[in-house]
Design a protein around this motif. Structure first.
Motif, short mmCIF file in Angstrom:
data_model
loop_
_atom_site.label_atom_id
_atom_site.label_comp_id
_atom_site.label_asym_id
_atom_site.label_seq_id
_atom_site.Cartn_x
_atom_site.Cartn_y
_atom_site.Cartn_z
N ALA B 165 -1.69 5.77 -0.87
CA ALA B 165 -0.62 6.28 -1.76
C ALA B 165 -0.94 7.72 -2.18
N LYS B 166 -2.20 7.96 -2.50
CA LYS B 166 -2.59 9.31 -2.92
C LYS B 166 -2.51 10.31 -1.77
N GLU B 167 -2.98 9.88 -0.60
CA GLU B 167 -3.03 10.82 0.52
C GLU B 167 -1.64 11.09 1.12
N PHE B 168 -0.76 10.11 1.07
CA PHE B 168 0.53 10.24 1.76
C PHE B 168 1.64 10.79 0.86
N VAL B 169 1.30 11.06 -0.39
CA VAL B 169 2.33 11.49 -1.34
C VAL B 169 2.97 12.81 -0.90
N ARG B 170 2.23 13.59 -0.12
CA ARG B 170 2.77 14.88 0.33
C ARG B 170 4.01 14.70 1.19
N ARG B 171 4.06 13.60 1.94
CA ARG B 171 5.28 13.34 2.73
C ARG B 171 6.17 12.32 2.00
N GLU B 172 5.88 12.13 0.73
CA GLU B 172 6.63 11.19 -0.10
C GLU B 172 6.67 9.79 0.50
N ILE B 173 5.60 9.46 1.21
CA ILE B 173 5.49 8.10 1.73
C ILE B 173 4.87 7.25 0.63
N ARG B 174 5.58 6.20 0.24
CA ARG B 174 5.10 5.32 -0.83
C ARG B 174 4.29 4.17 -0.24
N VAL B 175 3.25 3.77 -0.97
CA VAL B 175 2.40 2.68 -0.48
C VAL B 175 2.14 1.71 -1.63
N ASN B 176 2.52 0.46 -1.43
CA ASN B 176 2.34 -0.55 -2.48
C ASN B 176 1.85 -1.85 -1.85
N SER B 177 1.22 -2.69 -2.67
CA SER B 177 0.85 -4.00 -2.16
C SER B 177 1.40 -5.10 -3.07
N ILE B 178 1.56 -6.27 -2.47
CA ILE B 178 2.06 -7.44 -3.21
C ILE B 178 0.95 -8.48 -3.24
N MET B 179 0.76 -9.05 -4.42
CA MET B 179 -0.27 -10.09 -4.57
C MET B 179 0.38 -11.42 -4.93
N PRO B 180 0.84 -12.17 -3.93
CA PRO B 180 1.47 -13.45 -4.26
C PRO B 180 0.42 -14.53 -4.53
N ALA B 181 0.77 -15.47 -5.37
CA ALA B 181 -0.03 -16.69 -5.52
C ALA B 181 0.27 -17.57 -4.31
N TYR B 182 0.12 -18.86 -4.43
CA TYR B 182 0.30 -19.75 -3.27
C TYR B 182 1.73 -19.69 -2.73
N VAL B 183 1.85 -19.35 -1.45
CA VAL B 183 3.16 -19.25 -0.79
C VAL B 183 3.27 -20.38 0.23
N ASN B 184 4.45 -20.96 0.31
CA ASN B 184 4.69 -22.09 1.20
C ASN B 184 4.79 -21.60 2.66
N THR B 185 3.65 -21.43 3.30
CA THR B 185 3.61 -20.94 4.68
C THR B 185 2.75 -21.88 5.52
N PRO B 186 2.88 -21.78 6.85
CA PRO B 186 2.02 -22.59 7.72
C PRO B 186 0.54 -22.38 7.41
N MET B 187 0.19 -21.13 7.00
CA MET B 187 -1.21 -20.85 6.69
C MET B 187 -1.72 -21.76 5.58
N LEU B 188 -0.91 -21.90 4.54
CA LEU B 188 -1.34 -22.72 3.40
C LEU B 188 -1.30 -24.21 3.76
N GLN B 189 -0.28 -24.60 4.54
CA GLN B 189 -0.19 -26.00 4.94
C GLN B 189 -1.43 -26.42 5.73
N GLU B 190 -1.92 -25.48 6.55
CA GLU B 190 -3.14 -25.74 7.32
C GLU B 190 -4.35 -25.96 6.42
N MET B 191 -4.37 -25.20 5.31
CA MET B 191 -5.54 -25.27 4.43
C MET B 191 -5.63 -26.60 3.70
N LYS B 192 -4.52 -27.33 3.62
CA LYS B 192 -4.49 -28.65 2.96
C LYS B 192 -5.11 -28.60 1.56
#
Lengths: 72, 244
Positions: B165-192
């Motif tokens: 985010a800091k380095e790319f601000v010159r081209r106004e490229i925004r950088v963000n992340s999302i931190m979800p809790a448990y999401v209903n995906t095959p990955m989680l179903q596998e984890m049981k």
């Protein structure tokens, strides 16, 4: 190394659009000529021509032409 | 002239990546889907129609990431967005950890994100004002036993987000992340494992809504953020939904 290529490296390092700078552009007058751009130029020069630019080299550059002269 | 935004989505063949692909095409974005599984990608692209295409890549390999961008360029698609969802879980106590497990985990989740960012930042591949979204995890905040590698990789995603985010601000490229809790995906179903979201398991399309928001101009002032989607997974809160 032709000067057009070196100007491209400088524009790339500073994220400037093509044709923004010319030989007599004074680097210090560019807001984009910051420490990150200097690191970027060092990395580009190392990768392309395997030369190490030192901090002193970088500080000695006043205009774009100085960079061209140094690298040619 | 086509004014839709072009968005590269990794991990697009299932889970959050697939949900993002579906929602973004619905919202008239053009999507380039990247994953390992050609069969699933092909099926999804056929379903999504002419605004979707795919590229096969395994992010355990960091050396040929630029090929994805070259492909986009060959398709005349200057990118407006990158959504990095590629990832998997491998829960393991530290005393059972192996170097290759750790290395793959960090490469697929985090180091590939940084290398994707490298090319995304370049003007030959992206438009000024583009938006990058990385998939981190609530596990970064509520850290669990058995999740050292996964949580380490997701923590690194937040760190890379801040620095890009800091380095790319010159081209106004925004950088963000999302931190979800448990999401209903095959990955989680596998984890049981049982989820600990007090407000219920997150359906992947709800993560996709936030992804779309972050890609859109509505989020034009938001950069360098790590956004939690807790669904009430806040440490000591228990399942209010099931009988509170």
């Amino acid at each position: 190394m032709d000067e057009k290529t070196i100007i491209e490296w400088l524009e790339d390092a500073m994220d400037l659009d093509e044709g923004t700078i010319s030989n007599d552009t004074v680097l210090e007058e560019l807001e984009e000529w910051d420490s990150l751009s200097r690191l970027s130029l060092m990395a580009i020069v190392k990768k392309k021509v395997n030369r190490m630019l030192t901090g002193n080299d970088l500080s000695s550059f006043v205009t774009v032409q100085d960079v061209i002269d140094f690298l040619r | 002239m086509d004014m839709s935004k072009n968005v590269l989505i990794t991990g697009a063949s299932s889970g959050i990546g697939e949900a993002a692909a579906r929602y973004l095409t619905e919202q008239h974005y053009n999507v380039i889907l990247v994953a390992r599984n050609e069969e699933r990608l092909k099926k999804l692209v056929n379903e999504l129609g002419e605004n979707a295409r795919y590229y096969i890549y395994d992010f355990k390999n960091l050396d040929r990431i630029e090929d994805i961008f070259i492909y986009c360029k060959e398709c005349n698609l200057m990118l407006d967005g990158l959504v990095h969802c590629a990832g998997y879980s491998n829960n393991l106590p530290v005393k059972e950890m192996e170097p290759d497990i750790l290395e793959d985990m960090i490469d697929v989740h985090a180091n590939s994100y940084l290398m994707l960012g490298k090319y995304m930042a370049r003007k030959e591949y992206s438009n000024r004002g583009a938006s990058i979204v990385g998939m981190s995890s609530m596990s970064v905040i509520i850290q669990k036993r058995g999740m050292a590698a996964y949580t380490g990789a997701k923590t690194l995603i937040n760190t890379y987000t801040t620095i890009m985010a800091k380095e790319f601000v010159r081209r106004e490229i925004r950088v963000n992340s999302i931190m979800p809790a448990y999401v209903n995906t095959p990955m989680l179903q596998e984890m049981k494992i049982e989820h600990e979201n007090a407000m219920g398991m997150i359906e992947p399309e709800y993560v996709a809504y936030l992804i779309e928001y972050l890609l859109s101009d509505k989020a034009k002032y938001i950069t360098g953020a790590h956004i939690p989607m807790s669904s009430g997974m806040l440490g000591d809160v228990r399942h209010i939904k099931n009988g509170g």
